[in-house]
Motif scaffolding. Structure first.
Motif, PDB file in Angstrom:
ATOM      1  N   GLN A  89      13.769   5.197  17.254  1.00  0.00           N
ATOM      2  CA  GLN A  89      15.193   4.315  17.043  1.00  0.00           C
ATOM      3  C   GLN A  89      16.278   5.019  18.097  1.00  0.00           C
ATOM      4  N   SER A 100      12.258  -2.027  16.951  1.00  0.00           N
ATOM      5  CA  SER A 100      11.505  -2.454  15.744  1.00  0.00           C
ATOM      6  C   SER A 100      10.048  -1.735  15.963  1.00  0.00           C
ATOM      7  N   LYS A 102       6.005  -2.502  14.208  1.00  0.00           N
ATOM      8  CA  LYS A 102       4.961  -3.013  13.376  1.00  0.00           C
ATOM      9  C   LYS A 102       3.797  -2.086  13.232  1.00  0.00           C
ATOM     10  N   SER A 138      12.161  -6.638  21.287  1.00  0.00           N
ATOM     11  CA  SER A 138      10.994  -7.499  20.645  1.00  0.00           C
ATOM     12  C   SER A 138       9.801  -7.603  21.895  1.00  0.00           C
ATOM     13  N   LYS A 168      13.568  -0.852   8.741  1.00  0.00           N
ATOM     14  CA  LYS A 168      14.169   0.039   9.704  1.00  0.00           C
ATOM     15  C   LYS A 168      12.920   0.273  10.968  1.00  0.00           C
ATOM     16  N   PRO A 169      13.432   0.348  12.287  1.00  0.00           N
ATOM     17  CA  PRO A 169      12.259   0.843  13.198  1.00  0.00           C
ATOM     18  C   PRO A 169      12.017   2.322  12.771  1.00  0.00           C
TER      19      PRO A 169
END
Length: 248
Positions: A89, A100, A102, A138, A168-169
């Motif tokens: 981050q 971000s 995933k 993104s 949070k990332p």
């Protein structure tokens, strides 16, 4: 305009003009440059000189050429310092990007000979494997694949769940800092760097073409002599550049 009486070559002067227009914001990332013909007419120089200037600008990362389409202002790369380890981050925030994360996979496997050696465990011991995809604004830019011994992995799993709950990332670096899952932090990390081409899986998750250039960083995180994590990280070559300051 160009000065033919200077000792600086005409193509270098044109490259500097391109650079100045980008730095001033007159030409923004993604903007298409004037065609070679337009530059020839505007600056009264040869097509060869224009091509030399664009070649130089491309080598310096200022522009990208798209065959059959044209030349475009390059998006600035994420600069990552090698002399210290920053969180995912904080690295992106320094570049003005929104980070971000995933989670692609979080499960338990059994170790093979390579993992047993890297993590200092026995063959067939349980190992937690974690796959993460990091995004900047993104867009997928970095892929992490980490392995932890089962005793360490149980703590990591709790940290992942907490990070997801908070929204949070994160990368695995955050588990040793932000989430403080260990009694004492890591002491050092051994890393190797190499250039590789994206395989079918990486091209899909990072949204690039097959064999696209990537930076592959292999890391073993230690606390003293105890390995905590074995990790393979793949950075998109068009998004990252690494730098280090060396003492002379």
């Amino acid at each position: 305009m160009l000065n033919r009486n200077q000792s600086v070559s005409l193509y270098e002067q044109l490259k500097r003009i391109i650079q100045d227009k980008i730095k001033s914001g007159e030409w923004e990332p993604g903007d298409q440059l004037p065609s070679e013909r337009e530059l020839v007419e505007e600056y009264q120089i040869s097509r060869i000189t224009v091509r030399q200037a664009i070649d130089l600008a491309e080598r310096e990362g200022l522009v990208n050429r798209v065959h059959g389409v044209g030349t475009f202002v390059a998006h600035p790369k994420i600069k990552q310092e090698l002399s210290k380890v920053n969180t995912f981050q904080s690295t992106l925030e320094e570049q003005g990007l929104v980070a971000s994360t995933k989670v692609l996979q979080l499960n338990v496997i059994t170790s093979d000979m390579q993992l047993a050696k890297m993590l200092d465990i026995e063959v067939m011991d349980k190992v937690l494997t974690l796959k993460l995809l990091g995004y900047g604004d993104s867009r997928p830019i970095v892929y992490y694949h980490s392995y932890f011994s089962f005793s360490v992995g149980k703590k990591i799993e709790s940290a992942v769940e907490l990070a997801l709950k908070e929204g949070k990332p994160f990368s695995t670096r955050d588990f040793y800092t932000t989430y403080d899952v260990f009694d004492s932090p890591p002491t050092h990390v051994d890393q190797t760097f190499e250039a590789v081409g994206a395989n079918e899986y990486l091209s899909k998750v990072l949204d690039v073409e097959l064999h696209y250039p990537l930076f592959r960083v292999t890391s073993i995180v230690y606390r003293d002599k105890t390995p905590l994590e074995f990790k393979e990280t793949y950075y998109r070559g068009d998004k990252y550049k690494f730098f280090i300051t060396r003492q002379m």
